[in-house]
Motif scaffolding. Structure first.
Motif, PDB file in Angstrom:
ATOM      1  N   PRO A   1       1.838   5.960  -7.640  1.00 60.49           N
ATOM      2  CA  PRO A   1       0.518   5.477  -8.071  1.00 60.49           C
ATOM      3  C   PRO A   1       0.472   4.973  -9.513  1.00 60.49           C
ATOM      4  O   PRO A   1      -0.447   4.234  -9.876  1.00 60.49           O
ATOM      5  CB  PRO A   1      -0.381   6.709  -7.893  1.00 60.49           C
ATOM      6  CG  PRO A   1       0.556   7.876  -7.917  1.00 60.49           C
ATOM      7  CD  PRO A   1       1.823   7.392  -7.301  1.00 60.49           C
TER       8      PRO A   1
ATOM      9  N   GLN B   1       0.831  -1.208   0.000  1.00 57.13           N
ATOM     10  CA  GLN B   1       0.000   0.000   0.000  1.00 57.13           C
ATOM     11  C   GLN B   1       0.865   1.257   0.000  1.00 57.13           C
ATOM     12  O   GLN B   1       0.558   2.240  -0.680  1.00 57.13           O
ATOM     13  CB  GLN B   1      -0.921  -0.007   1.222  1.00 57.13           C
ATOM     14  CG  GLN B   1      -1.974  -1.104   1.211  1.00 57.13           C
ATOM     15  CD  GLN B   1      -2.729  -1.177   2.521  1.00 57.13           C
ATOM     16  OE1 GLN B   1      -3.573  -0.331   2.812  1.00 57.13           O
ATOM     17  NE2 GLN B   1      -2.440  -2.185   3.325  1.00 57.13           N
ATOM     18  N   GLU B   2       1.936   1.233   0.784  1.00 56.48           N
ATOM     19  CA  GLU B   2       2.843   2.376   0.866  1.00 56.48           C
ATOM     20  C   GLU B   2       3.477   2.655  -0.497  1.00 56.48           C
ATOM     21  O   GLU B   2       3.510   3.799  -0.965  1.00 56.48           O
ATOM     22  CB  GLU B   2       3.946   2.088   1.898  1.00 56.48           C
ATOM     23  CG  GLU B   2       4.988   3.165   2.046  1.00 56.48           C
ATOM     24  CD  GLU B   2       4.594   4.263   3.017  1.00 56.48           C
ATOM     25  OE1 GLU B   2       5.321   5.269   3.102  1.00 56.48           O
ATOM     26  OE2 GLU B   2       3.560   4.103   3.706  1.00 56.48           O
TER      27      GLU B   2
ATOM     28  N   GLU C   1       0.979   3.976  -3.040  1.00 58.89           N
ATOM     29  CA  GLU C   1       0.541   5.343  -2.744  1.00 58.89           C
ATOM     30  C   GLU C   1       1.606   6.355  -3.176  1.00 58.89           C
ATOM     31  O   GLU C   1       1.281   7.416  -3.711  1.00 58.89           O
ATOM     32  CB  GLU C   1       0.253   5.497  -1.254  1.00 58.89           C
ATOM     33  CG  GLU C   1      -0.265   6.885  -0.888  1.00 58.89           C
ATOM     34  CD  GLU C   1      -0.572   7.039   0.592  1.00 58.89           C
ATOM     35  OE1 GLU C   1      -0.750   8.189   1.035  1.00 58.89           O
ATOM     36  OE2 GLU C   1      -0.640   6.012   1.300  1.00 58.89           O
TER      37      GLU C   1
END
Length: 359
Positions: free
Chosen positions: A69, A62-63, A66
């Motif tokens: 992207p 997820q990091e 993010e």
């Protein structure tokens, strides 16, 4: 300890010693990443096939997605669970899986390493600095930026949750990015996330309804764990009797392991499945999960159900469930009275879940 286990322990120790200095001599402080939109492909290396260990890298995934992207992420793992766990991660492209028994699948084993070398990556990331295969994969990859998973002493000194196995890879990677002139990040590390779909959540709720045939709130328990982590039948039978007596207005459903065994003798309504996402959907529809340190405990945490992890031998700071009122209990130090005080607090506060709207 059996002879095969002793050989494996020796092999891992030898490989760690041989690979621990890979990447140590390289310095990329003179390389500045000018535009993060230039990052199109990233390799994340976690060559481990266990359910818990794969779920524990979801915060790092997820990091990464993010921060970048527009990137596509390939995962270098082991076994067959990763495609199931990361099914709904849009940025995940290829799952590169090492066979569990490389000497029995030598051709596939070699092809995996060749595929890593052939693909051009912008960044290669090793999750665990103690993983020999992970360090080798980053070294072997054709990547411009190579992060070997080494510890960030700066984070160790200021982060009280640095020891957690899901969090320190994120802190370490953030520190590495500052060496590429990225701004320092102090964001809270994301929770584990299986990313269940609305349809899966609805199906989980329907399955619970078919088991209990009522509208009571639900507590899920998981009485199994591997090796010394598994609490005794006597412990679980006493705990279940008190749980059932204390929470008569709740359904108590036991999630069964793949071994189809129960530490309470199947006294509670049960659910058995080999489908990880289906099990996750069942737990996501519950108000509380209680179980010993295991892959299923991390699965419960990954569907944002408040999770109580029962620890007897494992390192709590490293493996405890976190986020959404989750907590670890050391069964060697806590009393049953303290357990129920914690359970009451969680149930009275209610469940805050990203899946609530789907229920």
């Amino acid at each position: 300890m059996g002879i095969l286990k002793k050989i494996n322990v020796f092999r891992r120790s030898l490989m760690r010693n041989l690979t621990k200095n890979i990447g140590k001599a390289s310095s990329q402080e003179d390389i500045i990443l000018v535009d993060k939109t230039d990052i199109k492909r990233i390799l994340i290396c976690r060559p481990n096939g266990r359910l818990g260990n794969l779920l524990l890298i979801t915060p790092l995934v997820q990091e990464v997605t993010e921060i970048f992207p527009n990137c596509k992420v390939d995962l270098f793992v082991k076994g067959t669970l990763a495609p199931i766990i990361f099914e709904n991660y849009d940025n995940i492209d290829k799952i590169i899986d090492l066979p569990k028994k490389p000497f029995k699948n030598l051709l596939k084993y070699l092809n995996v390493w060749i595929s890593i070398k052939r693909q051009k990556y912008d960044i290669a990331i090793n999750v665990d600095q103690n993983s020999s295969s992970g360090r080798l994969a980053v070294q072997f990859s054709n990547a411009k930026y190579k992060f070997y998973g080494d510890s960030a002493e700066e984070s160790q000194n200021v982060k009280n949750d640095y020891d957690h196995i899901a969090k320190y890879p994120v802190y370490n990677f953030r520190y590495y990015l500052t060496k590429l002139r990225f701004p320092k990040s102090n964001k809270i590390v994301a929770p584990l996330d299986l990313k269940l779909s609305s349809a899966e959540i609805i199906n989980g709720k329907n399955i619970i309804n078919s088991i209990v045939h009522n509208t009571k709130r639900t507590i899920c328990i998981f009485t199994y764990a591997t090796g010394e982590k598994c609490l005794s039948e006597e412990w679980w039978e006493n705990f279940y009797a008190q749980l059932k007596d204390e929470y008569q207005n709740y359904n108590i459903i036991e999630i069964l392991p793949v071994e189809n065994v129960s530490q309470i003798g199947f006294k509670a309504p049960t659910f058995y499945s080999k489908d990880i996402r289906e099990i996750g959907a069942i737990i996501a529809s519950a108000d509380l999960f209680i179980g010993a340190d295991s892959g299923i405990m991390h699965l419960a945490s990954s569907v944002q159900t408040p999770t109580i992890g029962l620890f007897s031998v494992s390192n709590i700071k490293k493996y405890e469930p976190y986020d959404n009122s989750s907590i670890a209990i050391d069964v060697n130090l806590s009393t049953k009275k303290e357990y129920f005080k914690i359970i009451n607090s969680i149930l009275n506060n209610g469940k805050l879940s990203i899946y609530s709207d789907a229920m």
